[in-house]
Design a protein around this motif. Structure first.
Motif, short mmCIF file in Angstrom:
data_model
loop_
_atom_site.label_atom_id
_atom_site.label_comp_id
_atom_site.label_asym_id
_atom_site.label_seq_id
_atom_site.Cartn_x
_atom_site.Cartn_y
_atom_site.Cartn_z
N PHE A 68 -11.65 12.66 -1.03
CA PHE A 68 -10.99 11.60 -1.79
C PHE A 68 -10.62 10.52 -0.77
N TYR A 69 -11.23 9.36 -0.91
CA TYR A 69 -11.03 8.26 0.02
C TYR A 69 -10.31 7.12 -0.68
N LEU A 70 -9.28 6.59 -0.03
CA LEU A 70 -8.50 5.49 -0.60
C LEU A 70 -8.20 4.45 0.47
N ALA A 71 -8.58 3.19 0.20
CA ALA A 71 -8.24 2.06 1.07
C ALA A 71 -7.16 1.27 0.31
N VAL A 72 -5.91 1.46 0.71
CA VAL A 72 -4.79 0.99 -0.10
C VAL A 72 -4.68 -0.53 -0.21
N GLN A 73 -4.90 -1.26 0.86
CA GLN A 73 -4.78 -2.71 0.80
C GLN A 73 -6.00 -3.36 0.15
N SER A 74 -7.15 -2.74 0.32
CA SER A 74 -8.37 -3.26 -0.30
C SER A 74 -8.48 -2.85 -1.77
N ARG A 75 -7.63 -1.91 -2.17
CA ARG A 75 -7.63 -1.39 -3.54
C ARG A 75 -9.02 -0.85 -3.93
N LYS A 98 -12.79 9.80 -11.43
CA LYS A 98 -12.40 8.46 -10.98
C LYS A 98 -11.70 7.69 -12.09
N GLU A 99 -12.17 7.84 -13.32
CA GLU A 99 -11.55 7.15 -14.44
C GLU A 99 -10.10 7.63 -14.66
N MET A 100 -9.90 8.94 -14.57
CA MET A 100 -8.54 9.49 -14.69
C MET A 100 -7.64 8.93 -13.59
N MET A 101 -8.16 8.87 -12.39
CA MET A 101 -7.40 8.36 -11.27
C MET A 101 -7.12 6.87 -11.42
N SER A 102 -8.12 6.13 -11.88
CA SER A 102 -7.97 4.68 -12.05
C SER A 102 -6.83 4.34 -13.01
N GLU A 103 -6.69 5.14 -14.07
CA GLU A 103 -5.59 4.91 -15.02
C GLU A 103 -4.25 4.98 -14.31
N LYS A 104 -4.07 5.97 -13.47
CA LYS A 104 -2.81 6.13 -12.73
C LYS A 104 -2.65 5.02 -11.69
N PHE A 105 -3.73 4.70 -11.00
CA PHE A 105 -3.68 3.65 -9.99
C PHE A 105 -3.31 2.30 -10.61
N SER A 106 -3.82 2.02 -11.83
CA SER A 106 -3.52 0.74 -12.48
C SER A 106 -2.04 0.62 -12.82
N GLU A 107 -1.35 1.76 -12.88
CA GLU A 107 0.10 1.78 -13.12
C GLU A 107 0.86 1.85 -11.79
N ASN A 108 0.14 1.64 -10.68
CA ASN A 108 0.70 1.74 -9.32
C ASN A 108 1.25 3.13 -9.02
N ASN A 109 0.69 4.13 -9.66
CA ASN A 109 1.11 5.50 -9.41
C ASN A 109 -0.01 6.20 -8.63
N PHE A 110 -0.06 5.90 -7.34
CA PHE A 110 -1.15 6.39 -6.50
C PHE A 110 -1.02 7.87 -6.18
N THR A 111 0.19 8.35 -6.03
CA THR A 111 0.39 9.77 -5.75
C THR A 111 -0.11 10.61 -6.91
N GLU A 112 0.31 10.25 -8.12
CA GLU A 112 -0.13 11.00 -9.29
C GLU A 112 -1.64 10.86 -9.50
N GLY A 113 -2.18 9.68 -9.24
CA GLY A 113 -3.62 9.50 -9.37
C GLY A 113 -4.40 10.43 -8.46
N LEU A 114 -3.97 10.52 -7.21
CA LEU A 114 -4.64 11.43 -6.27
C LEU A 114 -4.45 12.89 -6.69
N THR A 115 -3.24 13.27 -7.06
CA THR A 115 -3.00 14.68 -7.40
C THR A 115 -3.78 15.08 -8.65
N VAL A 116 -3.85 14.20 -9.65
CA VAL A 116 -4.62 14.49 -10.86
C VAL A 116 -6.09 14.71 -10.50
N GLY A 117 -6.63 13.82 -9.68
CA GLY A 117 -8.04 13.94 -9.29
C GLY A 117 -8.31 15.20 -8.49
#
Length: 147
Positions: A68-75, A98-117
């Motif tokens: 699971f790779y995430l570039a936080v500033q580049s989004r 990725k779609e499940m994670m994107s939903e969480k990321f769009s809410e600025n909930n990156f921790t939950e997005g990663l854990t769900v994925g």
């Protein structure tokens, strides 16, 4: 100024992510890693593939590593599974996660997005790569960060 990759997640959030990795790997021989960096100037999948090799994820016995790779500033983010996993999972498997994670990321909930994925990947790894008594943890479980 935006936080660096290492400071993007609080200590508590980092612990939640690592716990998700540990829980996802409980019943599988699959190996999950998370790598976080500030910026991704290249194509996100190319960068993830480079890191996959750099982190030696392509050297697991059953070729069952997931990055699971995430570039936080580049989004930008990517999920990359090794060849052993990709032979077993349905073609749209990574896109669905990725779609499940994107939903969480769009809410600025990156921790939950990663854990769900991570947990969703773990469920499928368990089906295709169940844990055996002689399994060893081939890769570290902690989050890696770009230096």
């Amino acid at each position: 100024m935006s936080p660096t990759a290492k400071r993007f997640f609080s200590t508590e959030d980092q612990e939640k992510i690592v716990n998700a990795i540990l829980n996802a790997e409980l019943d599988t021989s699959g190996e999950i890693r998370v790598h976080i960096e500030s910026f991704c100037k290249a194509d996100v999948l190319d960068r993830a593939a480079f890191l996959f090799k750099k982190l030696k994820m392509d050297r697991t016995e059953l070729r069952n590593g997931v990055l699971f790779y995430l570039a936080v500033q580049s989004r930008k983010f990517a999920i990359l599974g090794d060849s052993g996993i990709n032979k077993e999972v349905p073609p749209n498997f990574w896109d669905d996660i990725k779609e499940m994670m994107s939903e969480k990321f769009s809410e600025n909930n990156f921790t939950e997005g990663l854990t769900v994925g991570i947990l969703e990947a773990g469920k499928h790894l368990k089906k295709h790569f169940p844990h055996h008594s002689d399994d060893i943890n081939e890769l570290p479980d902690e989050i890696s960060f770009d230096r």
